[in-house]
Motif scaffolding. Structure first.
Motif, PDB file in Angstrom:
ATOM      1  N   ASP A 206       0.876  -1.187  -0.006  1.00  0.00           N
ATOM      2  CA  ASP A 206      -0.183   0.294  -0.094  1.00  0.00           C
ATOM      3  C   ASP A 206       0.826   1.454   0.055  1.00  0.00           C
ATOM      4  N   VAL A 207       0.752   2.032  -0.862  1.00  0.00           N
ATOM      5  CA  VAL A 207       1.612   3.333  -1.061  1.00  0.00           C
ATOM      6  C   VAL A 207       0.552   4.509  -1.318  1.00  0.00           C
ATOM      7  N   PRO A 208       1.207   5.404  -0.767  1.00  0.00           N
ATOM      8  CA  PRO A 208       0.411   6.894  -0.880  1.00  0.00           C
ATOM      9  C   PRO A 208       0.139   7.162  -2.351  1.00  0.00           C
ATOM     10  N   GLN A 209      -1.154   7.770  -2.501  1.00  0.00           N
ATOM     11  CA  GLN A 209      -1.534   7.930  -3.871  1.00  0.00           C
ATOM     12  C   GLN A 209      -0.585   8.662  -4.953  1.00  0.00           C
ATOM     13  N   ASP A 210       0.175   9.835  -4.213  1.00  0.00           N
ATOM     14  CA  ASP A 210       0.942  10.397  -5.050  1.00  0.00           C
ATOM     15  C   ASP A 210       2.424   9.842  -5.309  1.00  0.00           C
ATOM     16  N   THR A 211       2.470   8.519  -4.987  1.00  0.00           N
ATOM     17  CA  THR A 211       3.822   8.047  -5.107  1.00  0.00           C
ATOM     18  C   THR A 211       3.953   7.666  -6.494  1.00  0.00           C
ATOM     19  N   ASP A 212       5.166   7.941  -7.106  1.00  0.00           N
ATOM     20  CA  ASP A 212       5.764   7.842  -8.536  1.00  0.00           C
ATOM     21  C   ASP A 212       5.910   6.238  -8.802  1.00  0.00           C
ATOM     22  N   ILE A 213       4.863   5.518  -9.220  1.00  0.00           N
ATOM     23  CA  ILE A 213       4.991   4.035  -9.480  1.00  0.00           C
ATOM     24  C   ILE A 213       4.222   3.775 -10.713  1.00  0.00           C
ATOM     25  N   VAL A 214       4.615   2.866 -11.526  1.00  0.00           N
ATOM     26  CA  VAL A 214       3.754   2.576 -12.572  1.00  0.00           C
ATOM     27  C   VAL A 214       3.823   0.973 -13.213  1.00  0.00           C
ATOM     28  N   ALA A 237      -5.826   1.552  -7.832  1.00  0.00           N
ATOM     29  CA  ALA A 237      -6.021   3.270  -7.276  1.00  0.00           C
ATOM     30  C   ALA A 237      -7.351   3.436  -7.138  1.00  0.00           C
ATOM     31  N   ASP A 238      -7.998   3.498  -5.863  1.00  0.00           N
ATOM     32  CA  ASP A 238      -9.259   4.039  -5.486  1.00  0.00           C
ATOM     33  C   ASP A 238      -9.161   5.541  -4.923  1.00  0.00           C
ATOM     34  N   VAL A 239      -9.861   6.130  -5.838  1.00  0.00           N
ATOM     35  CA  VAL A 239      -9.928   7.695  -5.900  1.00  0.00           C
ATOM     36  C   VAL A 239     -10.300   8.067  -4.419  1.00  0.00           C
ATOM     37  N   GLN A 240     -11.104   7.314  -3.923  1.00  0.00           N
ATOM     38  CA  GLN A 240     -11.483   7.790  -2.396  1.00  0.00           C
ATOM     39  C   GLN A 240     -10.501   7.415  -1.296  1.00  0.00           C
ATOM     40  N   SER A 241      -9.502   6.705  -1.835  1.00  0.00           N
ATOM     41  CA  SER A 241      -8.689   6.210  -0.678  1.00  0.00           C
ATOM     42  C   SER A 241      -7.450   6.969  -0.914  1.00  0.00           C
ATOM     43  N   SER A 242      -6.605   7.335   0.380  1.00  0.00           N
ATOM     44  CA  SER A 242      -5.261   8.252   0.174  1.00  0.00           C
ATOM     45  C   SER A 242      -4.337   7.161  -0.025  1.00  0.00           C
ATOM     46  N   PHE A 243      -4.459   5.969  -0.209  1.00  0.00           N
ATOM     47  CA  PHE A 243      -3.595   4.905  -0.603  1.00  0.00           C
ATOM     48  C   PHE A 243      -3.662   3.964  -1.995  1.00  0.00           C
ATOM     49  N   LYS A 244      -2.855   3.826  -2.657  1.00  0.00           N
ATOM     50  CA  LYS A 244      -3.015   2.830  -3.686  1.00  0.00           C
ATOM     51  C   LYS A 244      -2.405   1.164  -3.538  1.00  0.00           C
TER      52      LYS A 244
END
Lengths: 271, 95
Positions: A206-214, A237-244
């Protein structure tokens, strides 16, 4: 009526007997395992290794027999494909050799050496033959293998670490073992993340939404040679969550591994 | 009859033991559960669980819960087997 009562009493006493015997056996096993942990494991291990070796040899023999009966056309086609792959890989190896020499000379310039003691080991048992996500190897303390040593395959892919070492064999727990946590870095951006094993060569993090990972990013272990752990195969990536949620797959298919390398100088602790 | 029963049980036990080395573990585990219903007081199921743990647990040296997973499962199955047998329609109550 009396008959039913007798039958009931007989069943109750049978149940009682079963429970008592079950508990006694369990307690006895626990006592033996608690009192002689090393001895029991070692003796089972010394009996098991020859049997697993025999199993591997038998498997090889069966495979050879099957190959003997395969059609000629299929073999010719496979030969052609293999030749093409070989040519491509030879070109890659030449390029990698040049890079390796360059890397070694740079390391030497900065006074660091990447030379590590590598112990080659044959794989006796792989998942799914084992209920736990482990590899059983034919190298042990007599080959100077120690618990915590990193296990590698196919050059630079880290598979796991030695969890238990006997005289002539050892068990390596895979990084993808359920619940196993491993600290890794994204090769492209050097961002660190904690991978959790999900079994069968899969991981998630689980990483923060803004983490640069593809998808397709390579994840590596820390260390001078940066062994690879796996590649990102899916990002949820769930838009409602702060993690992906990042799903990662190991670069190696465990069931096909026959040999691994153990890095004798490394000692990896859990995080 | 009695000798055949004991002999079949011993052969089954030996097959299960060697099966651990030559067959996928789950096949041996399923065979163990089948034997639990075929034979009376099939206490070998606990020993089979303990063997799976000692052979395959990554930390068999330690007494962690995870290294006793199959031992405890075997013991639990053994203890609940009489209850299960009583409730299964296809099971022969007289055995």
């Amino acid at each position: 009526m009396i008959y039913l009562q007798r039958s009931n009493n007989r069943q109750k006493s049978k149940l009682k007997k079963t429970i008592i015997w079950g508990v006694i056996t369990l307690v006895l096993i626990l006592i033996v395992r608690f009192a002689f942990p090393g001895a029991l494991s070692n003796s089972v291990d010394s009996a098991a290794v020859p049997l697993w070796n025999a199993d591997n040899k038998l498997g090889g023999l069966i495979h050879k027999s099957i190959m003997f009966f395969r059609s000629r056309n299929a073999i010719i086609e496979e030969n052609r494909t293999l030749k093409e792959t070989l040519h491509k890989q030879e070109a890659d190896i030449t390029y990698l050799d040049t890079l390796k020499k360059e890397y070694d000379s740079l390391m030497a310039m900065y006074g660091r050496s990447e030379l590590q003691k590598r112990i080659i080991a044959s794989v006796l048992v792989t998942p799914p033959e084992t209920p736990y996500d482990i590899l059983i190897l034919d190298a042990g303390s007599r080959n100077e293998v120690a618990p915590g040593n990193v296990v590698m395959a196919e050059g630079n892919v880290a598979l796991g670490k030695m969890s238990e070492v006997h005289e002539a064999s050892g068990k390596a727990i895979l990084f993808s073992s359920p619940g196993e946590k491993t600290k890794v870095f994204i090769e492209r951006s050097t961002t660190s993340l904690s991978l959790i094993g999900r079994g069968g060569g899969s991981f998630e993090a689980d990483v923060p939404q803004d983490t640069d990972i593809v998808v397709g990013d390579t994840l590596i272990l820390s260390g001078l040679s940066f062994p690879m752990i796996g590649k990102v195969v899916e990002i949820d990536a769930d838009v409602q969550s702060s993690f992906k949620k990042v799903l990662v797959r190991s670069a190696v298919n465990f069931s096909n591994i026959r040999f691994v390398e153990i890095l004798g100088d490394t000692k990896l602790e859990g995080i | 009859m009695f000798t055949h029963y004991i002999l079949a049980r011993i052969i089954g036990d030996i097959a299960l033991f060697f099966g651990l080395f030559f067959l996928p573990w789950w096949l041996v585990a399923v065979a163990g559960v089948v034997f639990l219903f075929i034979y009376n007081d099939y206490i070998e199921i606990i020993i089979l669980g303990a063997l799976i743990d000692v052979l395959f647990s990554p930390y068999a040296y330690t007494m962690s819960v995870s290294s006793l997973l199959y031992t405890s499962t075997g013991a639990l199955l053994y203890i609940i087997s009489p209850f299960l047998k009583r409730r299964l329609r296809f099971y022969n109550q007289s055995s």
